[in-house]
Enzyme design. Structure first.
Site, PDB file in Angstrom:
ATOM      1  CB  SER A   1      -0.889   0.027   1.249  1.00 53.71           C
ATOM      2  OG  SER A   1      -1.594   1.259   1.350  1.00 53.71           O
TER       3      SER A   1
ATOM      4  CE1 TYR B   1      -4.147  -1.775   5.150  1.00 57.20           C
ATOM      5  CE2 TYR B   1      -3.407   0.480   4.760  1.00 57.20           C
ATOM      6  CZ  TYR B   1      -3.813  -0.744   4.284  1.00 57.20           C
ATOM      7  OH  TYR B   1      -3.871  -0.960   2.926  1.00 57.20           O
TER       8      TYR B   1
END
Length: 238
Positions: free
Chosen positions: A132, A145
C-alpha cells in the site's frame, strides 16, 4: 496452461486479479476465508479455477492448504498475495490493531515465505505482494495498518535482495495501491478513490513487465512521491 495462486481472492482487488488471469487462460488457485464467494468465483470459469478455503491468521493450516492447492492446479508460476486488513483506530484500541498485526504481519509472512520457498525449490517463479501507498509513512488514524504495510514493503525488498544474490530466476514485485473502491477504503472525505477495474489493469501491466515496485494508479505515484519526501513537520500538520 500457466498456473497462478491468488491469496485473498474472494473480493476486491484479489477477485479482480483472479478473474482477469482466468480470462487470459491461466489455471488459477483462488484462496480465501469465505467458501461461498470462492464457489461463486469458480462458476465464472470452472475449467480455469480451483479453490482452497484458508485463513492466513492460521499459518500452519493455510500453508498446508496452499501446498495441496498448488498440486491440484499442476504447479505454480505466479503467486499473488493480497490478503490484508486494517481499521481506523484513533483511540489506539488494541482489539482493532490485533487483526492487522495477525493478518498483515504474521499470516502474510507465513504465506510469502511459503511462496518464495516454493519458487526456490522450483528454480524460478514470480511472487507479487500487494502492499500500500500507506506503508510509505505512519498514520495517526490507522497506526497498525500503515506500519504493517511498511513491514511488507521492507520484507519484499529483502526478498528481492535474496533473489539477486542466489535465485535470479525469482522475481518479486511489490505493488502499492492508493485508495481503491473496496471495503478497505475507510474514513470521511476520501479523495482519489480508484475503481477496482482500473487498479487491476495497471497491476496486471506491472506483473507482465516484471516490475520490482509499482504504485497504482498513475496519479497515486505523485501522491506517494510527495508523501515520501514531505518534511516531517509539514506531514504532522496534515
Amino acid at each position: 496452461m500457466k498456473q497462478a495462486i491468488v491469496i485473498g481472492a474472494t473480493s476486491g482487488i484479489g477477485r479482480g486479479l483472479a478473474e482477469r488471469l482466468a480470462t487470459a487462460g491461466w489455471r488459477v488457485g483462488a484462496v480465501g476465508r469465505r467458501e461461498v464467494l470462492l464457489r461463486e468465483l469458480v462458476t465464472t470459469a470452472p475449467a480455469n479455477f480451483q479453490y482452497a478455503v484458508a485463513d492466513v491468521t492460521q499459518p500452519a493450516a493455510c500453508v498446508t492448504a496452499l501446498s495441496e492447492l498448488s498440486e491440484r492446479i499442476g504447479g505454480m508460476e505466479l503467486c499473488v498475495v493480497c490478503a490484508g486488513t486494517g481499521d481506523l483506530n484513533p483511540a489506539l484500541d488494541f482489539s482493532l490493531e490485533d487483526p492487522a498485526i495477525r493478518t498483515n504481519v504474521r499470516g502474510w509472512t507465513a504465506v510469502v515465505d511459503w511462496a518464495y520457498g516454493y519458487f526456490e525449490r522450483r528454480g524460478g517463479g514470480h511472487l507479487v505482494v500487494v502492499t500500500s501507498v500507506g506503508g510509505v509513512r505512519g498514520s495517526a488514524s490507522a497506526p497498525a495498518y500503515n506500519a504493517s504495510k511498511a513491514y511488507q514493503i521492507n520484507y519484499a525488498e529483502g526478498l528481492r535482495q535474496r533473489a539477486a544474490r542466489s535465485a535470479p530466476a525469482i522475481r518479486v514485485t511489490d505493488i502499492r495501491p492508493g485508495l481503491v473502491d473496496t471495503a478497505m477504503a475507510k474514513g470521511e472525505g476520501l479523495f482519489w478513490v480508484m475503481p477496482v477495474d482500473r487498479v487491476v489493469e495497471q497491476m496486471l501491466c506491472a506483473i507482465r513487465r516484471g516490475r520490482r515496485v509499482a504504485v497504482v494508479t498513475r496519479r497515486w505515484r505523485i501522491a506517494a512521491w510527495l508523501l515520501r519526501w514531505l518534511p516531517e513537520w509539514l506531514y504532522f500538520k496534515l
